[in-house]
Scaffold this motif. Structure first.
Motif, PDB file in Angstrom:
ATOM      1  N   ASP A 118       0.816  -1.133  -0.016  1.00  0.00           N
ATOM      2  CA  ASP A 118       0.020   0.047  -0.267  1.00  0.00           C
ATOM      3  C   ASP A 118       0.680   1.300  -0.035  1.00  0.00           C
ATOM      4  O   ASP A 118       1.731   1.329   0.700  1.00  0.00           O
ATOM      5  N   ASP A 125     -13.479 -14.226   1.407  1.00  0.00           N
ATOM      6  CA  ASP A 125     -12.756 -14.582   2.670  1.00  0.00           C
ATOM      7  C   ASP A 125     -13.417 -15.165   3.714  1.00  0.00           C
ATOM      8  O   ASP A 125     -14.219 -14.363   4.429  1.00  0.00           O
ATOM      9  N   GLN A 157     -11.479 -12.402  -3.478  1.00  0.00           N
ATOM     10  CA  GLN A 157     -10.087 -12.363  -3.766  1.00  0.00           C
ATOM     11  C   GLN A 157      -9.664 -13.790  -4.671  1.00  0.00           C
ATOM     12  O   GLN A 157     -10.193 -14.795  -4.317  1.00  0.00           O
ATOM     13  N   ASN A 163      -4.513 -11.827  -3.942  1.00  0.00           N
ATOM     14  CA  ASN A 163      -5.576 -10.967  -3.508  1.00  0.00           C
ATOM     15  C   ASN A 163      -6.060 -10.060  -4.519  1.00  0.00           C
ATOM     16  O   ASN A 163      -6.520  -8.735  -4.424  1.00  0.00           O
ATOM     17  N   ARG A 193      -8.750  -8.496  -6.608  1.00  0.00           N
ATOM     18  CA  ARG A 193     -10.161  -8.379  -6.256  1.00  0.00           C
ATOM     19  C   ARG A 193     -11.083  -8.458  -7.361  1.00  0.00           C
ATOM     20  O   ARG A 193     -11.045  -8.230  -8.298  1.00  0.00           O
ATOM     21  N   HIS A 195       1.295  -8.266  -4.267  1.00  0.00           N
ATOM     22  CA  HIS A 195       0.251  -8.318  -3.537  1.00  0.00           C
ATOM     23  C   HIS A 195      -0.823  -7.207  -3.816  1.00  0.00           C
ATOM     24  O   HIS A 195      -0.447  -5.960  -3.585  1.00  0.00           O
ATOM     25  N   TYR A 196      -1.759  -7.611  -4.085  1.00  0.00           N
ATOM     26  CA  TYR A 196      -2.989  -6.596  -4.791  1.00  0.00           C
ATOM     27  C   TYR A 196      -3.403  -5.859  -3.388  1.00  0.00           C
ATOM     28  O   TYR A 196      -3.907  -6.444  -2.681  1.00  0.00           O
ATOM     29  N   THR A 201      -5.288  -3.965  -0.459  1.00  0.00           N
ATOM     30  CA  THR A 201      -6.691  -3.996   0.073  1.00  0.00           C
ATOM     31  C   THR A 201      -7.364  -2.689  -0.259  1.00  0.00           C
ATOM     32  O   THR A 201      -6.757  -1.676   0.042  1.00  0.00           O
ATOM     33  N   HIS A 202      -8.683  -2.809  -0.524  1.00  0.00           N
ATOM     34  CA  HIS A 202      -9.337  -1.606  -0.829  1.00  0.00           C
ATOM     35  C   HIS A 202      -9.435  -1.014   0.787  1.00  0.00           C
ATOM     36  O   HIS A 202      -9.839  -1.521   1.455  1.00  0.00           O
ATOM     37  N   HIS A 203      -9.301   0.429   0.533  1.00  0.00           N
ATOM     38  CA  HIS A 203      -9.069   1.264   1.677  1.00  0.00           C
ATOM     39  C   HIS A 203     -10.562   1.002   2.624  1.00  0.00           C
ATOM     40  O   HIS A 203     -10.397   1.185   3.853  1.00  0.00           O
ATOM     41  N   PHE A 228     -12.395  -1.570   2.835  1.00  0.00           N
ATOM     42  CA  PHE A 228     -12.316  -2.810   3.327  1.00  0.00           C
ATOM     43  C   PHE A 228     -11.719  -2.842   4.726  1.00  0.00           C
ATOM     44  O   PHE A 228     -12.238  -3.028   5.828  1.00  0.00           O
ATOM     45  N   SER A 229     -10.511  -1.801   4.576  1.00  0.00           N
ATOM     46  CA  SER A 229      -9.785  -1.801   5.965  1.00  0.00           C
ATOM     47  C   SER A 229     -10.409  -0.721   6.825  1.00  0.00           C
ATOM     48  O   SER A 229     -10.406  -1.118   8.069  1.00  0.00           O
TER      49      SER A 229
END
Lengths: 214, 215
Positions: A57, B124, B137, B154, B156, B185-186, B188-190, B192-193
């Motif tokens: 990220d 997941d 994923q 990962n 999406r 590593h793709y 994670t959508h923010h 989602f976090s």
């Protein structure tokens, strides 16, 4: 008395110079808000690329690796799918497309200088998340449908159309006072209340209007 | 007498200078703004979208029996992968793309694209349903002679639309040693976090606070 007149005038001179330097400097004037129709839609944008976290990220506190100039349209196409979920309702995506575009446009007009590097935005949540090669046909279509429109103040001034995540399954009305759109709120309003792009924008940004870019 | 006259001249010069400095400086290159007439409000209307409209949600995808794992997962959507050379940024023809979860394999055309094919949306199981429903994923592999094998974790998968990930491949150079797969590593959508952090927040740890417009 005459002895002091000389000193008084000198002091006035210095004061005048200080006013010129600090209040009428080009930097201060550069913050003047610009109106739609007086400035064209940007062709390019300067994006600062920050180093990534170990997981991949982009790191908002990471060092600026380089500043990249890219077509404005390419930039916003590679922001929207990273900010809005691409399978959300069409009107939520269009509200997101408008926010992403107007936010970027405002920052093209008001660039910043950090670590001796001048740029409009960086690729992290400091501004908007940009990742190369992530555009998708659905989010591109939302941008294309809103490309000739702008959401501005009543006097046509371009403003920073800011937004935050918000909470799922809620209209997130608490963001109205801060004049920020809730991303989850935009999906809630489109999905549950069948609101269109303009109605969603008007929920969060009061006293604004939608115009066609001349 | 001479001294008095000189002082008077000095005083008048200083007075003129003081009045001049108080005037605003004309800035270089900044033209006077043109008179601006506010633009009329645009009448925005929604319209009914046809099923082939790019913003319409696609109907559920039902994979045929020729797709490996067709009866293993219940949710499927279309995927179209693009493979490009990371140095030249040009599309790579004849690269083989494999979905690790199903074993489905396909090749890219001269524009670097695979055909659009059904791929499962594997949510997941470690997360609650509301969170896992945001996206699935997948793991993608890409092979091409003369290039490093590439693995994308990962990726999406989104329901109701065609997912179009890009895979970047690195050409093997003579000076390269210990040539292992290039791994990406793709992210994670923010959202989602943000949702994940919110789901487990206790009242004693409000963070920015529920009413904070900065959240």
């Amino acid at each position: 008395m005459r002895r002091y007149t000389f000193h008084l005038i000198c002091a006035l001179l210095l004061l005048g110079l200080a006013v010129q330097i600090f209040l009428a400097s080009p930097e201060a004037r550069a913050q003047t808000e610009q109106k739609i129709g007086q400035t064209p839609i940007p062709a390019n944008i300067l994006v600062a690329i920050r180093e990534s976290k170990p997981g991949g990220d982009p790191n908002p506190r990471g060092q600026i690796l380089y500043v990249q100039s890219m077509p404005f349209k390419t930039y916003i196409r590679n922001v929207l799918p990273n900010e809005w979920l691409p399978n959300w309702e069409a009107e939520s995506l269009k509200a997101g497309a408008m926010a992403v575009k107007m936010f970027a446009w405002y920052h093209v007009l008001n660039p910043v200088t950090i670590d001796n590097q001048r740029f409009a935005v960086d690729n992290t949540t400091n501004f908007q998340i940009y990742r190369e090669g992530t555009s998708m046909p659905r989010t591109d279509a939302a941008l294309d449908e809103t490309m000739q429109l702008a959401f501005v103040k009543k006097d046509d001034t371009i403003f920073e159309l800011n937004y935050r995540a918000g909470y799922p399954n809620s209209p997130n009305f608490q963001y109205r006072n801060a004049q920020k759109m809730a991303q989850h709120g935009s999906q809630y309003l489109a999905h549950r209340q069948n609101k269109n792009m303009l109605q969603i924008l008007q929920v969060y940004y009061e006293g604004r209007k939608l115009v066609k870019i001349p | 007498m001479k001294k008095k006259g000189a002082r008077k001249i000095w005083l008048s010069v200083l007075c003129i200078a003081a009045s001049l400095t108080s005037l605003p400086l004309p800035l270089q290159g900044q033209a006077e703004p043109k008179e601006h007439r506010p633009l009329p409000e645009y009448k925005y209307e929604t319209f009914h979208r046809q099923s082939n409209d790019p913003l319409s949600m696609q109907p559920d995808v039902k994979p045929g029996s020729d797709i490996p794992g067709y009866n293993k997962w219940d949710k499927w959507a279309l995927m179209q992968v693009k493979v490009i050379d990371s140095t030249t940024r040009k599309p790579l023809e004849n690269a083989e793309v494999v979905i690790a979860e199903t074993g489905y394999r396909t090749k890219t055309d001269k524009h670097g694209f695979t055909q659009a094919f059904p791929a499962p949306i594997i949510r997941d199981p470690r997360f609650t349903e509301t969170l896992a429903r945001l996206h699935g994923q997948l793991t993608l592999l890409a092979y091409k002679n003369g290039y490093r094998d590439t693995i994308c974790y990962n990726v999406r998968m989104n329901e109701g639309m065609t997912t179009t990930p890009e895979i970047w491949m690195f050409e093997i150079a003579p000076e390269h040693h210990r040539i292992e797969p290039y791994v990406y590593h793709y992210p994670t959508h923010h959202l989602f976090s943000v949702n994940l952090a919110e789901e487990f927040r206790s009242k004693s740890q409000p963070g920015a606070g529920p009413e904070s417009p900065d959240r």
